[in-house]
Write a protein that holds these residues in place. Sequence first.
Motif, short mmCIF file in Angstrom:
data_model
loop_
_atom_site.label_atom_id
_atom_site.label_comp_id
_atom_site.label_asym_id
_atom_site.label_seq_id
_atom_site.Cartn_x
_atom_site.Cartn_y
_atom_site.Cartn_z
N ILE A 179 -75.63 -10.99 40.09
CA ILE A 179 -74.62 -12.05 40.11
C ILE A 179 -73.25 -11.50 40.51
O ILE A 179 -72.83 -10.43 40.06
CB ILE A 179 -74.54 -12.75 38.72
CG1 ILE A 179 -75.84 -13.53 38.44
CG2 ILE A 179 -73.33 -13.68 38.64
CD1 ILE A 179 -76.15 -14.68 39.42
N ASP A 180 -72.57 -12.23 41.41
CA ASP A 180 -71.22 -11.86 41.85
C ASP A 180 -70.26 -12.93 41.33
O ASP A 180 -70.31 -14.08 41.76
CB ASP A 180 -71.17 -11.79 43.38
CG ASP A 180 -69.85 -11.25 43.91
OD1 ASP A 180 -68.80 -11.58 43.32
OD2 ASP A 180 -69.87 -10.50 44.89
N PRO A 181 -69.37 -12.56 40.38
CA PRO A 181 -68.52 -13.55 39.71
C PRO A 181 -67.32 -13.99 40.54
O PRO A 181 -66.58 -14.86 40.11
CB PRO A 181 -68.07 -12.82 38.45
CG PRO A 181 -68.03 -11.40 38.86
CD PRO A 181 -69.14 -11.20 39.87
N ILE A 213 -69.25 -6.65 42.02
CA ILE A 213 -67.86 -7.07 42.15
C ILE A 213 -67.31 -6.61 43.50
O ILE A 213 -67.55 -5.49 43.92
CB ILE A 213 -67.03 -6.50 40.97
CG1 ILE A 213 -65.68 -7.15 40.89
CG2 ILE A 213 -66.93 -5.00 41.00
CD1 ILE A 213 -65.75 -8.49 40.28
N GLY A 214 -66.63 -7.50 44.19
CA GLY A 214 -65.90 -7.13 45.41
C GLY A 214 -64.44 -7.03 45.04
O GLY A 214 -63.83 -8.02 44.65
N GLN A 230 -57.80 -0.61 42.24
CA GLN A 230 -58.31 0.36 41.27
C GLN A 230 -58.18 -0.16 39.85
O GLN A 230 -59.11 -0.03 39.05
CB GLN A 230 -57.56 1.70 41.42
CG GLN A 230 -58.00 2.44 42.68
CD GLN A 230 -57.28 3.76 42.87
OE1 GLN A 230 -56.30 4.06 42.19
NE2 GLN A 230 -57.74 4.54 43.81
N ALA A 231 -57.04 -0.77 39.53
CA ALA A 231 -56.86 -1.31 38.18
C ALA A 231 -57.93 -2.36 37.91
O ALA A 231 -58.57 -2.39 36.85
CB ALA A 231 -55.46 -1.91 38.04
N PHE A 232 -58.17 -3.21 38.91
CA PHE A 232 -59.17 -4.26 38.73
C PHE A 232 -60.58 -3.69 38.60
O PHE A 232 -61.38 -4.13 37.76
CB PHE A 232 -59.10 -5.27 39.88
CG PHE A 232 -60.10 -6.36 39.73
CD1 PHE A 232 -59.97 -7.32 38.73
CD2 PHE A 232 -61.21 -6.42 40.55
CE1 PHE A 232 -60.91 -8.31 38.56
CE2 PHE A 232 -62.17 -7.42 40.38
CZ PHE A 232 -62.02 -8.36 39.39
N LEU A 233 -60.91 -2.70 39.45
CA LEU A 233 -62.24 -2.08 39.37
C LEU A 233 -62.52 -1.53 37.97
O LEU A 233 -63.59 -1.76 37.41
CB LEU A 233 -62.35 -0.94 40.39
CG LEU A 233 -62.79 -1.29 41.80
CD1 LEU A 233 -62.63 -0.09 42.73
CD2 LEU A 233 -64.25 -1.75 41.82
N CYS A 243 -72.17 -2.77 39.82
CA CYS A 243 -72.32 -2.58 41.24
C CYS A 243 -71.00 -3.04 41.87
O CYS A 243 -70.41 -4.03 41.41
CB CYS A 243 -73.49 -3.46 41.63
SG CYS A 243 -73.94 -3.50 43.32
N ALA A 244 -70.49 -2.30 42.87
CA ALA A 244 -69.22 -2.69 43.49
C ALA A 244 -69.34 -2.60 44.99
O ALA A 244 -69.80 -1.58 45.53
CB ALA A 244 -68.08 -1.79 43.00
N ILE A 245 -68.95 -3.68 45.68
CA ILE A 245 -68.88 -3.62 47.14
C ILE A 245 -67.43 -3.31 47.49
O ILE A 245 -66.52 -4.10 47.24
CB ILE A 245 -69.41 -4.90 47.84
CG1 ILE A 245 -69.24 -4.79 49.35
CG2 ILE A 245 -68.77 -6.17 47.32
CD1 ILE A 245 -70.06 -5.81 50.13
N THR A 246 -67.22 -2.09 48.02
CA THR A 246 -65.85 -1.63 48.25
C THR A 246 -65.86 -0.46 49.23
O THR A 246 -66.89 -0.15 49.82
CB THR A 246 -65.20 -1.28 46.89
OG1 THR A 246 -63.80 -1.09 47.06
CG2 THR A 246 -65.78 -0.02 46.27
#
Length: 283
Positions: A179-181, A213-214, A230-233, A243-246
């Motif tokens: 799921i991508d919120p 998360i993107g 970065q703060a958000f990640l 999982c992060a798309i970045t």
Amino acid sequence: MKTILRGRTKEIKIDSQGVVVLIGEKINPTGRKKLAAALQEGNLDYVRDLAGSQLASGADILDVNVGVPGLDDVAMLPRVVQMLAEGFDVPLCLDTPNPRALESAIKVAPGKVLVNSVNGEEKSLSTILPIVKDYGAAVIGLVMDDSGIPADAEARVAVAGKIIERAARIGIPVEDIVIDPLVLTAGADSNAARITLQTIEIVRREFGVNINIGASNVSFGLPERDTVNQAFLALAIQAGATCAITDPVKYALFIRATDMLLGRDSFAGRYIKYFKSHPKADA
Ligand code: THG
């Protein structure tokens, strides 16, 4: 919960108990003139370079998006996938809203791909999920539907539940849904990031699924985007993103630091190993 993906031989597990899996986002012509031009000329050398540099920087999966206005994605997406499959052993994430481009590319992709993406719109559910099922893929579910991106976390969680339910109905297991919120621009709405973080927490608690998360949207229009991203990640990973798309060139070390601080890296071994093999250009 484990989502298993595969390249030719290489297996990657997105594991709700494990370290964050990094999807390299850079094969995407949005805002990248040089890549858009290369794709339009049918020159895949630059795409190959983007794949190589992201893998060298620690990408676990490569996102593949060839969305240039006017370009025939039904022909180009499988061409790029075939080139990547020949040159690299890595699971691919097929990033297209076009079911015909998805199907032509998934046919030539080795292993088990991650489809990016389905959403709660009826048209998306009815066209994308059958392809995911037929080819034994996993899929990212975006929490938006026919009325757009819901303003509050509860409504986004309801869309996540609907996607999981509709996938289950045609035999796609919950492990194969990520799921991508969705994150909107924090500079335009001071609650945007908070609502996304709440969505992550509730989706994790209610469904236990993996969460992607993107990060890049959150900082749009702000100065020092890297700092905001970065703060958000870090906050999203603490909340339960797995999982992060970045951009791995920019953020792989930062993500390893976050995993280390969350107790997922014994004696900081993984962080230190990465640092030693990827010296900073200006160090
Ligand atoms: N979730 C899922 N998929 C996604 C996103 C998401 N796919 C697309 C996007 N978001 C992630 N990919 C990108 C790719 C490029 C950029 C941001 C996100 C980007 N490009 C720069 C620009 O537009 O200014 C230019 C490139 C550069 O030089 O860095 O920011 O959220 N499931």
